[in-house]
Structure formats: C-alpha cells, structure tokens
Write a protein that holds these residues in place. Structure first.
Motif, PDB file in Angstrom:
ATOM      1  N   ALA A   1       7.364 -14.045  44.782  1.00 54.22           N
ATOM      2  CA  ALA A   1       6.179 -14.473  45.526  1.00 54.22           C
ATOM      3  C   ALA A   1       5.494 -15.681  44.886  1.00 54.22           C
ATOM      4  N   LEU A   2       5.445 -15.744  43.559  1.00 48.92           N
ATOM      5  CA  LEU A   2       4.700 -16.829  42.901  1.00 48.92           C
ATOM      6  C   LEU A   2       5.401 -18.175  43.046  1.00 48.92           C
ATOM      7  N   THR A   3       6.697 -18.210  42.791  1.00 49.79           N
ATOM      8  CA  THR A   3       7.394 -19.503  42.703  1.00 49.79           C
ATOM      9  C   THR A   3       8.230 -19.829  43.945  1.00 49.79           C
TER      10      THR A   3
ATOM     11  N   CYS B   1      10.049 -20.381  29.099  1.00 50.80           N
ATOM     12  CA  CYS B   1       8.895 -21.228  28.788  1.00 50.80           C
ATOM     13  C   CYS B   1       8.435 -20.938  27.348  1.00 50.80           C
ATOM     14  N   ASP B   2       8.268 -21.977  26.556  1.00 54.79           N
ATOM     15  CA  ASP B   2       7.898 -21.784  25.144  1.00 54.79           C
ATOM     16  C   ASP B   2       6.402 -21.486  25.004  1.00 54.79           C
ATOM     17  N   ASP B   3       6.108 -20.586  24.076  1.00 59.71           N
ATOM     18  CA  ASP B   3       4.715 -20.258  23.713  1.00 59.71           C
ATOM     19  C   ASP B   3       3.837 -20.022  24.935  1.00 59.71           C
ATOM     20  N   PHE B   4       4.375 -19.296  25.871  1.00 61.00           N
ATOM     21  CA  PHE B   4       3.661 -19.124  27.133  1.00 61.00           C
ATOM     22  C   PHE B   4       2.432 -18.240  26.970  1.00 61.00           C
ATOM     23  N   LYS B   5       2.521 -17.301  26.031  1.00 63.23           N
ATOM     24  CA  LYS B   5       1.363 -16.436  25.778  1.00 63.23           C
ATOM     25  C   LYS B   5       0.171 -17.307  25.336  1.00 63.23           C
TER      26      LYS B   5
ATOM     27  N   TYR C   1      16.629 -18.792  40.139  1.00 61.56           N
ATOM     28  CA  TYR C   1      16.020 -17.458  40.234  1.00 61.56           C
ATOM     29  C   TYR C   1      14.897 -17.345  39.214  1.00 61.56           C
ATOM     30  N   ARG C   2      13.869 -16.569  39.588  1.00 63.35           N
ATOM     31  CA  ARG C   2      12.905 -16.173  38.564  1.00 63.35           C
ATOM     32  C   ARG C   2      13.435 -14.875  37.993  1.00 63.35           C
ATOM     33  N   TYR C   3      13.688 -14.891  36.708  1.00 64.11           N
ATOM     34  CA  TYR C   3      14.444 -13.828  36.061  1.00 64.11           C
ATOM     35  C   TYR C   3      13.514 -12.833  35.379  1.00 64.11           C
ATOM     36  N   GLY C   4      12.308 -13.265  35.072  1.00 67.58           N
ATOM     37  CA  GLY C   4      11.322 -12.385  34.429  1.00 67.58           C
ATOM     38  C   GLY C   4      10.007 -13.117  34.486  1.00 67.58           C
ATOM     39  N   GLY C   5       9.046 -12.727  33.665  1.00 70.43           N
ATOM     40  CA  GLY C   5       7.734 -13.374  33.670  1.00 70.43           C
ATOM     41  C   GLY C   5       7.834 -14.884  33.592  1.00 70.43           C
ATOM     42  N   GLU C   6       8.290 -15.369  32.429  1.00 70.69           N
ATOM     43  CA  GLU C   6       8.335 -16.825  32.242  1.00 70.69           C
ATOM     44  C   GLU C   6       9.776 -17.274  31.985  1.00 70.69           C
TER      45      GLU C   6
HETATM   46  N1  LIG Z   1       0.356 -16.660  33.901  1.00 70.31           N
HETATM   47  C1  LIG Z   1       1.364 -15.814  33.893  1.00 70.31           C
HETATM   48  N2  LIG Z   1       1.801 -15.284  32.723  1.00 70.31           N
HETATM   49  C2  LIG Z   1       2.856 -14.446  32.736  1.00 70.31           C
HETATM   50  C3  LIG Z   1       3.504 -14.097  33.909  1.00 70.31           C
HETATM   51  N3  LIG Z   1       4.528 -13.256  33.597  1.00 70.31           N
HETATM   52  C4  LIG Z   1       4.488 -13.089  32.267  1.00 70.31           C
HETATM   53  N4  LIG Z   1       3.496 -13.823  31.723  1.00 70.31           N
HETATM   54  C5  LIG Z   1       3.096 -13.918  30.329  1.00 70.31           C
HETATM   55  O1  LIG Z   1       4.078 -14.626  29.593  1.00 70.31           O
HETATM   56  C6  LIG Z   1       3.870 -14.347  28.223  1.00 70.31           C
HETATM   57  C7  LIG Z   1       5.181 -14.286  27.535  1.00 70.31           C
HETATM   58  O2  LIG Z   1       4.909 -14.154  26.177  1.00 70.31           O
HETATM   59  P1  LIG Z   1       5.988 -13.884  25.045  1.00 70.31           P
HETATM   60  O3  LIG Z   1       7.106 -13.032  25.602  1.00 70.31           O
HETATM   61  O4  LIG Z   1       5.272 -13.371  23.869  1.00 70.31           O
HETATM   62  O5  LIG Z   1       6.631 -15.264  24.783  1.00 70.31           O
HETATM   63  P2  LIG Z   1       6.021 -16.689  24.428  1.00 70.31           P
HETATM   64  O6  LIG Z   1       4.563 -16.651  24.189  1.00 70.31           O
HETATM   65  O7  LIG Z   1       6.458 -17.593  25.534  1.00 70.31           O
HETATM   66  O8  LIG Z   1       6.741 -17.040  23.116  1.00 70.31           O
HETATM   67  P3  LIG Z   1       8.204 -17.629  22.909  1.00 70.31           P
HETATM   68  O9  LIG Z   1       9.092 -16.959  23.939  1.00 70.31           O
HETATM   69  O10 LIG Z   1       8.574 -17.270  21.507  1.00 70.31           O
HETATM   70  O11 LIG Z   1       8.137 -19.090  23.123  1.00 70.31           O
HETATM   71  C8  LIG Z   1       3.112 -13.009  28.174  1.00 70.31           C
HETATM   72  O12 LIG Z   1       1.822 -13.260  27.666  1.00 70.31           O
HETATM   73  C9  LIG Z   1       3.013 -12.581  29.616  1.00 70.31           C
HETATM   74  O13 LIG Z   1       1.790 -11.948  29.915  1.00 70.31           O
HETATM   75  C10 LIG Z   1       3.021 -14.667  35.136  1.00 70.31           C
HETATM   76  O14 LIG Z   1       3.524 -14.421  36.231  1.00 70.31           O
HETATM   77  N5  LIG Z   1       1.970 -15.516  35.079  1.00 70.31           N
END
Ligand SMILES: Nc1nc2c(ncn2[C@@H]2O[C@H](COP(=O)(O)OP(=O)(O)OP(=O)(O)O)[C@@H](O)[C@H]2O)c(=O)[nH]1
Length: 322
Positions: free
Chosen positions: A164-166, A199-203, A236-241
């Motif tokens: 749905a998001l992407t 995606c790097d450092d997404f948190k 494909y979107r495979y997981g969160g990021e």
């Molecule tokens: N905004 C947003 N965040 C998401 C979504 N799905 C997952 N996330 C977030 O993505 C982050 C992934 O964090 P981590 O798995 O710790 O990885 P990272 O911070 O990218 O660190 P590295 O993988 O080591 O680069 C988590 O904080 C999730 O809450 C989404 O649909 N939208």
C-alpha cells in the motif's frame, strides 16, 4: 384468436399489447404484424410507424440489416446469425430453432443500452415457418453492476498483490514470481539474478525526522527502483525498509551494474523539508545470481547475507553474494 373468460373474450393482439416485455412479431415476408406498447416505449417508435412495414431495423440500427427475428424467418442459418451477432448469441435451450442474444445499442437512451433479446419461429401445423416472435429486455443495469463488480474484483486483486505505501509488488507476489522465474531459468538454462536493497540507518531517519518523513524516503526509493527497472524486471517491497528486484535473463555482472546505478542515484537524492533542511539516505545492496539446483529460499538468503556484508563494509555499497 381469442381467450375467453367469465367477462368475455380477449384478443391475442390485446394480450401482446399488454405484455410488459417488448415484443415484435413479423410474418414470413418480414412484415411487422405486432409491435406492442412496451416495444414502442423501449424503442421510441410507435406501432403505427411499424405495423405493415419491413422497417424494424430502423428502431435499432442506423442502416438496414436484419434483426434476430428476420434471421429466424430466413431459416436461422447459424453462420448468418454469427455474421450479425458474433460472440453474442446462443441457441435457446427451451425452444428449438430459437436464439438468444445480448448486445449493446449505442443509440438507445442517453448513453446507449444493453438489450437481451430472444427470437423464435412461429410455425404452421406442418411445421413451416410462417413468422417469428422477438422479445427484448433492457439489461443495462445488470451489465453496469457486473462491470462495477469486475472492476472492484480487479482492484482487490491488485491490492492483494501490492504494497500500500509504495505501490510495488508485495512479498507474497515475490515468492510466486521467484518460484516461476527459477523454474524458467532451470528449464531454459537461462541466467537469473536478484538483488536485496536495504535502507541504511533507517531507524535514525525515523527518529530524527519522524515516521511520515521516513515513509517519504521509502516512497522515493520505490520510485527510483521503478524508474531503473527494465521491462522484464520486477520490484517488491520485501519488508519494512527492504526491497527486492528480480532480474530474469540477467547474469551477476549486469545485475551488479544495475545495483551500482540504483545505489549511486539514491545517494544523490535530497528530499527537501519545510525548514530548508533536506533528508538524504543511502542503501546497501546484496546481489545474488541463481545457481542451478538452488531453491528460492537459498537464493534470497545469499542475497540477504550479501546485504549484511555490505553493512559491515560501511553501508552505501553493493556486494556480490558468495
Ligand atoms: N517510516 C517507516 N519506518 C519503517 C517502516 N517499516 C519499518 N520501519 C522502520 O525501519 C527501521 C529499521 O531499523 P533497523 O532494522 O534497526 O535498521 P537500520 O536502522 O536501517 O540500520 P541498518 O540496517 O544497520 O542500516 C525500524 O525503526 C522500523 O520501525 C515503514 O513502513 N515506514
């Protein structure tokens, strides 16, 4: 011919006229002998203009041509019926020699009209065709409801296959496609590669800019992936990021080149924020080429391990799976 009841007699033409289903009767010379009220209302052509004429086509078509009843009077030769109602007719299961058809009449009403019509022969005692009776029903509402249902089913099918998001395909679809592509690569001995993008450092991005801005980054990455994929690729979107690009007919060298292009372009993107700041992000990519005998889980796992390796090398880079 008359029907009798306690009150007297009712003529056959009155019965026809009172029938709420639009009905036309023609004789063996194709002349209209009945054009009931329902037919006059449906077609907008009064019986007085039709009775005794062979102009029945005029109520339905812009140019002279037989209506279904005319084809019945002519012996209902299937090839001839097919010429005029190709793919839109079938034989009646109730009456021998009768046909049913459904067609769209663009000149009817404001936006055209779907009619369901039946025509059957009228025979004398010796079984000779002496005319035909045709009935017509407006089935436009049913058609529109069916079209709306088909469109909504299609929409639901689409939604069940996408994220749905992407708007990219979802994980369920990835497994389906991956199975199919591996089978194809095996059967034809063709190359197949896959890349996992994370995606790097997404948190940290979420923590710093908020979840909604994090979503914007994912949407931007999905758009870039879509722009970079070639005709036979699928994303494909495979997981969160995490995202996957499946690359049929592609060996590791080309897959690495494509991965490098996506990585570099994404690293160059600046997503403007309201306060003149901008978000920039990077991705780590693992690339794996399918090996004969390998199943889909093992292929993905190798690409995932390559992503971990890329993270360990400092992120924002591409690693080819062992
Ligand atoms: N905004 C947003 N965040 C998401 C979504 N799905 C997952 N996330 C977030 O993505 C982050 C992934 O964090 P981590 O798995 O710790 O990885 P990272 O911070 O990218 O660190 P590295 O993988 O080591 O680069 C988590 O904080 C999730 O809450 C989404 O649909 N939208």
């Amino acid at each position: 011919m008359y029907l009798t009841n306690s009150g007297g007699q009712i003529s056959l033409s009155r019965i026809f006229d009172g029938n709420p289903v639009a009905t036309i009767v023609i004789d063996s010379e194709h002349r209209v002998i009945h054009w009931n009220r329902a037919c006059a209302v449906m077609t907008g052509v009064p019986a007085s203009e039709m009775i005794g004429s062979r102009d029945q086509w005029r109520a339905f078509y812009p140019d002279p041509r037989p209506i279904l009843a005319d084809l019945i009077v002519d012996g209902a030769v299937e090839s001839k019926v097919d010429t005029f109602y190709h793919g839109k007719f079938h034989r009646s299961e109730l009456i021998e020699g009768a046909y049913e058809a459904e067609d769209f009449f663009p000149a009817f009403g404001d936006h055209g009209c779907w009619l369901f019509f039946t025509a059957a022969p009228i025979c004398d005692d010796q079984g000779r065709v002496i005319g035909a009776i045709e009935t017509l029903q407006n089935v436009t509402e049913r058609h529109r409801a069916e079209e709306a249902l088909r469109a909504s089913e299609e929409r639901y099918r689409e939604l069940s296959r996408t994220d749905a998001l992407t708007g990219l395909l979802n994980t369920r679809t990835l497994w389906e496609h991956l199975l199919h592509e591996i089978a194809r690569a095996k059967r034809y001995g063709r190359p197949l590669s896959l890349m996992v993008l994370d995606c790097d450092d997404f948190k940290a991005i979420n923590d710093r800019f908020g979840h909604l801005e994090g979503d914007r980054v994912l949407i931007e990455l999905a758009a870039l992936i879509r722009a970079c994929e070639r005709g036979s690729d699928s994303a494909y979107r495979y997981g969160g990021e995490e995202f996957v690009i499946l690359l049929p007919e592609t060996a590791a060298t080309s897959a690495m080149q494509l991965a490098e292009r996506v990585r570099a372009r994404f690293a160059g993107i600046r997503l403007p924020l309201a306060d003149a700041e901008a978000i920039s992000a990077t991705i780590s990519i693992g690339v794996a080429e399918w090996r004969p005998g390998e199943d889909e889980q093992t292929l993905i796992r190798r690409a995932d391990e390559a992503v971990y390796a890329a993270k360990h090398r400092g992120k924002n880079c591409v690693v080819l799976a062992e």
